[in-house]
Design an enzyme around this catalytic site. Structure first.
Site, PDB file in Angstrom:
ATOM      1  N   HIS A 318       9.163  -8.065  56.182  1.00  0.00           N
ATOM      2  CA  HIS A 318       9.302  -9.680  56.281  1.00  0.00           C
ATOM      3  C   HIS A 318       8.336 -10.283  55.485  1.00  0.00           C
ATOM      4  O   HIS A 318       7.575 -10.744  56.120  1.00  0.00           O
ATOM      5  CB  HIS A 318       9.451 -10.028  57.826  1.00  0.00           C
ATOM      6  N   ASP A 531       9.025  -2.527  59.260  1.00  0.00           N
ATOM      7  CA  ASP A 531       9.373  -3.796  59.872  1.00  0.00           C
ATOM      8  C   ASP A 531       8.519  -4.742  59.709  1.00  0.00           C
ATOM      9  O   ASP A 531       8.095  -5.474  60.694  1.00  0.00           O
ATOM     10  CB  ASP A 531      10.203  -3.649  61.136  1.00  0.00           C
TER      11      ASP A 531
END
Length: 641
Positions: A318, A531
């Site tokens: 992200h 992640d």
């Protein structure tokens, strides 16, 4: 050790060397056979149950401590150790609940009453389900925790305190720093000041400990931030990394203990020209290259004591931040290039998540371009959790075809309460858009699917594969370690020709990888991602959010360490999952392997502990043991050639 394991009567344990420094030599083990192989490299150890530890609101593990001198507690009671991994980086006012603090204080008074100490000492606690668990008691020594508490007790007993440790730059001495503190009105002068910062210890270029004193916690953090900026090396002009290519024509990495491509090869030296690998050399060829170093401007990197592996390819980062499930304040921070480099990432694929309202694809593509300019390689997924998802050009097909960085759509939420609950038609339409976009652009054209905890498992994707003409390789389901049922479904998916992606942040990922290997699942169809910068929410059985944290960038390194040291897997089996496998499946040309003509994305890992020492990305040295490239606004200057 085996008898101690049996007495604990628990599966997961922590092995702590008694004489190690904070965090040094700690192992997390879950099998008796692993304990039997332990050879006590640091002497005697303490075996402890591995607990599910409580965390403070900012995600740090609650690890309160108390300190005393003779029979009296120093200060007003508990302080929290600032724990980064297994290492203590300082102290701050305790965030433990009041009932915890009262109970811990009662324990401490009992210890003092029973031992009647005649010198300094302390005790450390862990928080489990809101209650204190005594983890360490020590006496007869002053520790690092005594200094800030004694300083506060002597000079500012009624003020708030925050203590932290940091390595000062080689170019900064204590007198210069003190002048900076005084010039900014931030210096704490004992006997005169009511707030400010005082250096409790300072060794130039090595380590330093600072204490901030203010009327409240916010004031302490303001002082911390100001002082941190003063500690930055002051480069005359920040220079982006791209010009380095024209200055450094060659890099010779010599004397590696081993090179993994990710397969082990016999060569021990690597020659880089521009951004590409142009030679895997034997000793004679490396010596010849080094002999003409002066004439062709070559940087020599001595890899003695290190192994060289491909830079990590992380398909789930992200890069613009994630989260938001707890409101605006829970949005996780944007990614930084130096943090990604320190996590071993040389290639990342940026992704949106739950929040496609305050997070945008426009920001994502610009951030990917920025990371490319800053020295690593970055791609992106178009879309977000909901289906149909947002796009940049009006369609997924056009995004993949026209946006250079875009390789597919994701992460699209399937079997998850945070998704838009798409039916088979919507999923199939998005997958078809990805496939055609990939065909037109020569890219992977993948639909990256976030698999939630819902009962559907992979059923929606199986239905698309079985009822349409879309190939199974068009889909890449991620978070496939989430449940045992999903792991089982993933094994069937891989054996049918599909690929899966495991998120490497829990023991479930280790379990899944071991199970796949034991069940003859083709491991070249398994990817592992981090992640990073995403949120780590934990929900109870009723769907209520009970815990929340942000994911750091070192998860792949930690996963490599666990699989190698705890599961005893060879590096040739572990490394492909986050190097060659994602690069091949996502058609990332020149990535994921050490081979002639491939990009020079290389990690130098300490042979004994697999700690990251140096990083080369796109043919440029971006990390050494004492320096990490931090982009346009970084404070560090690159090392000399």
């Amino acid at each position: 050790l085996v008898e101690a394991y049996r007495l604990l009567k628990c599966k997961e344990v922590v092995v702590k060397p008694i004489y190690g420094a904070a965090g040094e030599g700690i192992l997390f083990l879950s099998e008796l056979e692993q304990l039997k192989m332990y050879d006590f490299p640091m002497g005697d150890v303490c075996l402890e149950e591995m607990l599910d530890l409580d965390k403070a609101p900012d995600g740090l593990v609650l690890s309160p401590a108390m300190h005393y001198n003779e029979k009296s507690l120093i200060g007003t009671g508990l302080v929290d150790q600032i724990m980064i991994g297994t290492t203590s980086m300082g102290w701050r006012k305790s965030m433990a609940p009041k009932v915890f603090q009262k109970t811990a204080n009662r324990y401490m008074q009992s210890i003092l009453s029973a031992t009647q100490p005649k010198g300094p000492g302390g005790a450390e606690f862990l928080s489990v389900k809101g209650m204190p668990v005594l983890s360490s008691v020590y006496g007869g020594v002053f520790t690092r925790g005594h200094a800030p508490k004694l300083f506060q007790a002597m000079h500012a007993p009624d003020q708030a305190m925050y203590c932290w440790e940091r390595r000062p730059p080689d170019s900064l001495d204590i007198s210069t720093l003190w002048k900076r503190l005084k010039a900014q009105g931030c210096a704490f002068v004992p006997g005169k000041s009511t707030s400010g910062v005082f250096p409790l210890s300072f060794t130039r270029g090595k380590s330093a400990m600072f204490v901030a004193i203010a009327k409240d916690d916010i004031g302490c953090m303001v002082l911390h931030d100001k002082t941190s900026r003063m500690l930055e090396e002051r480069a005359r002009i920040p220079v982006p990394i791209a010009p380095m290519q024209s200055q450094i024509k060659f890099i010779l990495i010599k004397n590696a203990e081993a090179i993994y491509t990710p397969d082990l090869i016999s060569a021990r030296h690597i020659l880089v020209a521009g951004r590409e690998i142009v030679g895997l050399l034997d000793d004679a060829a490396a010596a010849a290259m080094e002999s003409v170093k002066a004439g062709i401007q070559t940087r020599i990197i001595d890899a003695t004591g290190c192994i060289v592996v491909p830079g990590f390819v992380d398909c789930h980062v992200h890069i613009t931040g994630g989260g938001g499930e707890l409101g605006p304040a829970s949005r996780t921070p944007e990614g930084k290039v130096d943090e990604m480099i320190q996590g071993g990432m040389t290639t990342v694929v940026g992704v949106l998540g739950t929040d496609c309202v305050s997070r945008s694809l426009e920001n994502l593509v610009v951030k990917a371009r920025a990371l490319n300019d800053e020295g690593i390689t970055a791609y992106m997924w178009t879309g977000a959790y909901r289906l149909p998802g947002p796009t940049l050009t009006g369609s997924v097909r056009r995004d993949i075809s026209l946006i250079e960085q875009c390789i597919g759509a994701g992460e699209c939420a399937i079997s998850d309460h945070r998704g838009s609950q798409p039916d088979t038609r919507i999923i199939a339409e998005t997958a078809a858009e990805c496939r055609v976009g990939g065909m037109l652009s020569g890219k992977a054209g993948v639909m990256y699917c976030h698999m939630g905890p819902g009962n559907g498992l992979l059923a929606p994707l199986w239905k698309c594969v079985n009822e349409t003409d879309i190939p199974i390789q068009t889909f890449l389901p991620t978070h496939m370690e989430r449940t045992e049922e999903l792991i089982e479904d993933g094994a069937k998916w891989c054996k049918a020709g599909g690929y899966v992606d495991l998120t490497c942040r829990t023991l479930k990922a280790q379990f899944a990888l071991k199970k796949y290997f034991a069940d003859d699942v083709p491991l070249d169809h398994v990817l592992v991602s981090s992640d990073s910068y995403g949120s780590l929410p934990t929900y109870d059985e009723d769907g209520k959010l009970v815990r929340y944290a942000a994911a750091n960038t070192k998860a792949l390194l930690q996963f490599l360490w666990k699989m190698y040291f705890q599961e005893l897997w060879p590096l040739e089996r572990i490394l492909p999952c986050f190097t060659r496998n994602p690069a091949r499946f996502l058609k990332l040309k020149g990535k994921g392997s050490i081979a002639l003509g491939f990009d020079a994305d290389l990690l130098l890992l300490d042979k004994s502990m697999l700690k990251l020492r140096s990083v080369v990305a796109k043919g440029n040295l971006v990390m050494t043991p004492k320096w990490t490239h931090a982009g346009m606004f970084g404070s560090s200057a690159p090392p000399p050639a």
